[in-house]
Design an enzyme around this catalytic site. Structure first.
Site, PDB file in Angstrom:
ATOM      1  N   ASP A 147      14.718  45.099  52.641  1.00 31.09           N
ATOM      2  CA  ASP A 147      13.789  44.568  51.931  1.00 31.09           C
ATOM      3  C   ASP A 147      14.088  43.459  50.830  1.00 31.09           C
ATOM      4  O   ASP A 147      15.349  43.487  51.334  1.00 31.09           O
ATOM      5  CB  ASP A 147      12.262  45.794  51.092  1.00 31.09           C
ATOM      6  N   CYS A 170       8.735  47.669  49.019  1.00 35.47           N
ATOM      7  CA  CYS A 170       7.405  49.652  48.680  1.00 35.47           C
ATOM      8  C   CYS A 170       7.365  49.793  46.990  1.00 35.47           C
ATOM      9  O   CYS A 170       7.974  48.360  46.338  1.00 35.47           O
ATOM     10  CB  CYS A 170       8.989  50.983  48.889  1.00 35.47           C
ATOM     11  N   CYS A 195      16.955  48.573  53.072  1.00 35.53           N
ATOM     12  CA  CYS A 195      16.309  48.953  53.943  1.00 35.53           C
ATOM     13  C   CYS A 195      15.304  48.145  54.338  1.00 35.53           C
ATOM     14  O   CYS A 195      14.223  47.700  55.112  1.00 35.53           O
ATOM     15  CB  CYS A 195      14.542  49.285  53.094  1.00 35.53           C
ATOM     16  N   CYS A 251      15.961  51.235  45.657  1.00 30.05           N
ATOM     17  CA  CYS A 251      14.842  50.696  45.331  1.00 30.05           C
ATOM     18  C   CYS A 251      15.345  49.538  43.941  1.00 30.05           C
ATOM     19  O   CYS A 251      14.912  48.709  42.843  1.00 30.05           O
ATOM     20  CB  CYS A 251      13.319  51.233  45.584  1.00 30.05           C
TER      21      CYS A 251
HETATM   22  S1  FES Z   1      12.221  50.666  50.139  1.00 33.16           S
HETATM   23 FE1  FES Z   1      13.012  48.911  50.427  1.00 33.16          FE
HETATM   24  S2  FES Z   1      13.251  48.494  48.418  1.00 33.16           S
HETATM   25 FE2  FES Z   1      12.221  50.631  48.130  1.00 33.16          FE
END
Ligand code: FES
Lengths: 394, 131
Positions: free
Chosen positions: B39, B66, B37, B110
């Site tokens: 992140d 998230c 993702c 995640c």
């Molecule tokens: S969607 Fe990116 S850390 Fe959960």
């Protein structure tokens, strides 16, 4: 705590007139429209009436409307149906990088089956460039499918211009087929002129639940003379293009919803919605540093706000807003559950991180001044909080 | 998605994380990026000696991720405190789920983000302490 719903692009509540019209066909007049007796005929007549309403909205004949189980199904029928009916062995399809998954995934599937597909880029405003489309045309181009207004950033595509360009292209040069033009007008229907002649389209998709109608019903306009084959086989309903006993109540609901969005009152409502939208965009960008609007400000649906925030992740924003009574969305609700950053924002040139931190607020006819003010009160604290979690400093 | 996407416990951790922020004089810092993702996560650890063994005395995190990533990282920080490196790295998915409730399958990565960040922080400490 009053709930503020700002996700009208995901779905809308049914208009009371719609549910009233529908309930008759769930209870009293429940007949199967294929039956010859009175119960069936009442249902059949009702479908005819709804078909007429949709046709009037699109400026076409009622025989040109096919009811389907959803807009996704209508998109599938438009794409697979025209390819199936074509004699070209290796057809070429032009679409864009910012289509709804219903179109994008259909094209990907055809690509696997050997079709040639061009996925047109968009400019940084999220709009397809006519010149790019012109360059992409090939002798074996069979279908062009471009979304009328994008579901994530609300950008409006130049459909009438594309229709015109295709018309010109057909009269010049060697072609293996007429080029058919499809547009997904699901998000556009509430706000934009959907007259198929003005747009110059051969195929157009509508959905009921985005225009205050029920879920589970869509429609495809198929211009007379467009070769198209079914994707669902059975009893030959909908002129053989969509077998399966008609969802009578759903069709009636769609017909009623279409009537309602043509109500002159809606024009006034839409002005109000646009004012709210402008206020939201202006104020959020002002009070929250490190925020930026995604998509053109001018070529944009009246109800769409899509803003990225540095140092905050989209889903986290949504969940925190929900805790405070505001329902919003990151990109498209249809692909939630997939974590990949929005393909639309990436196509517009955003970095993965920027694309992952976007918030979509979409307004509707029940949106109030209080809703807007609540956003101004709640959103800055949510972003601040998430930035604290991410260690971001502006 | 018939299960709630965010369970009560996860929401609570997400809204009120207890181990949020930097450790100023951290002994090890791990930063990782989630490849699925995009992140990001930073995890900070403070190391202490106890009975002749090195243990994680404190752990904190920062993330652009998230709600699940936030809640899980926060949980992991709690779970590893007082543990040796070896014990800490054994804190697996089952332990987390037991503490925090079920996570949707698409969110598995995640949880992995936090585990990877912890490992990176430990590695960082080991590298530094060797010199
Ligand atoms: S969607 Fe990116 S850390 Fe959960």
């Amino acid at each position: 705590m009053p709930k503020t719903y700002l996700d009208y692009a995901a779905t809308t509540p049914c208009d009371p007139k719609v549910t009233r019209a529908m309930s008759v066909f769930l209870k009293k007049d429940f007949g199967n429209p294929s039956s010859i007796h009175n119960f069936g005929q009442k249902a059949s007549m009702a479908i005819g009436g709804a078909r007429q309403s949709v046709a009037e909205f699109l400026g076409c004949e009622s025989e040109e409307i096919v009811f389907t189980g959803s807009a996704t199904e209508a998109d599938n029928l438009a794409i697979f149906g025209t390819v199936k009916a074509s004699k070209i062995t290796k057809p070429h399809i032009i679409t864009s990088q910012i289509e709804h998954p219903a179109v994008l995934e259909s094209c990907r599937e055809l690509e696997k089956q050997g079709a040639e597909i061009t996925y047109l880029p968009v400019n940084k405003d999220g709009v397809v460039e006519i010149a790019e489309l012109k360059k992409a045309l090939r002798p074996n181009t069979l279908l062009v499918s471009i979304i009328y207004a994008n579901n994530e950033v609300g950008t409006i595509q130049p459909i009438a211009e594309i229709g015109e360009l295709i018309g010109h292209a057909m009269s010049s040069g060697h072609r293996m087929s007429k080029i058919y033009f499809h547009t997904d007008a699901v998000q556009a229907a509430n706000f934009l002129d959907c007259d198929v002649k003005k747009l110059g389209v051969d195929l157009l998709t509508l959905s009921a639940h985005k225009i205050y109608g029920p879920k589970g019903i869509g429609a495809l306009y198929v211009k007379k003379g467009t070769p198209i084959a079914p994707v669902i086989y059975g009893g030959g309903h909908e002129r053989g293009l969509r077998s399966g006993t008609e969802n009578v109540a759903g069709i009636v609901g769609l017909g009623q919803a279409i009537k309602e969005i043509q109500n002159p009152k809606l024009k006034i409502q839409n002005i109000k919605i646009r004012q709210f939208r402008d206020k939201l965009i202006k104020t959020i960008l002002k009070i929250i540093p490190g925020s930026r609007l995604n998509g053109s400000l001018t070529q944009r649906l009246a109800n769409n706000v899509n803003i990225s925030f540095d140092g905050a992740e989209g889903e986290a924003i949504i969940v925190m807003l929900d805790q405070k009574g505001i329902a919003a969305s990151t990109g498209s609700a249809c692909s939630s559950g997939s974590l990949e950053p929005s393909h639309v924002l990436l196509a517009m040139g955003l970095s993965e991180e920027q694309a992952h931190g976007s918030l979509r607020l979409t307004l509707g006819k029940l949106t109030t001044q209080q809703d807007i003010e609540k956003v101004f009160k709640v959103l800055p604290t949510v972003i601040q909080r998430l930035r604290k979690i991410s260690g971001y400093h502006s | 998605m018939e299960q709630p996407y965010y369970t009560k416990k996860i929401l609570e951790r997400f809204i009120h994380p207890r181990n949020l922020g930097k450790i100023k004089d951290a002994d090890g810092i791990g930063d990782t990026q989630n490849l699925r993702c995009g992140d990001l996560m930073n995890l900070y650890i403070k190391v202490a000696k106890q009975d002749g063994r090195e243990i994680i005395k404190d752990a904190k995190f920062e993330t652009i991720g998230c709600g699940h990533a936030i809640a899980i990282s926060d949980m992991i920080c709690d779970l590893v405190k007082g543990k040796t490196f070896e014990e800490a790295q054994k804190v697996g998915f089952e332990t987390i789920v037991k503490e925090i409730g079920p996570i949707p399958p698409v969110k598995m990565h995640c949880a992995k983000l936090a585990q990877a960040a912890l490992k990176a922080a430990i590695d960082d400490y080991l590298k530094k302490s060797k010199k």
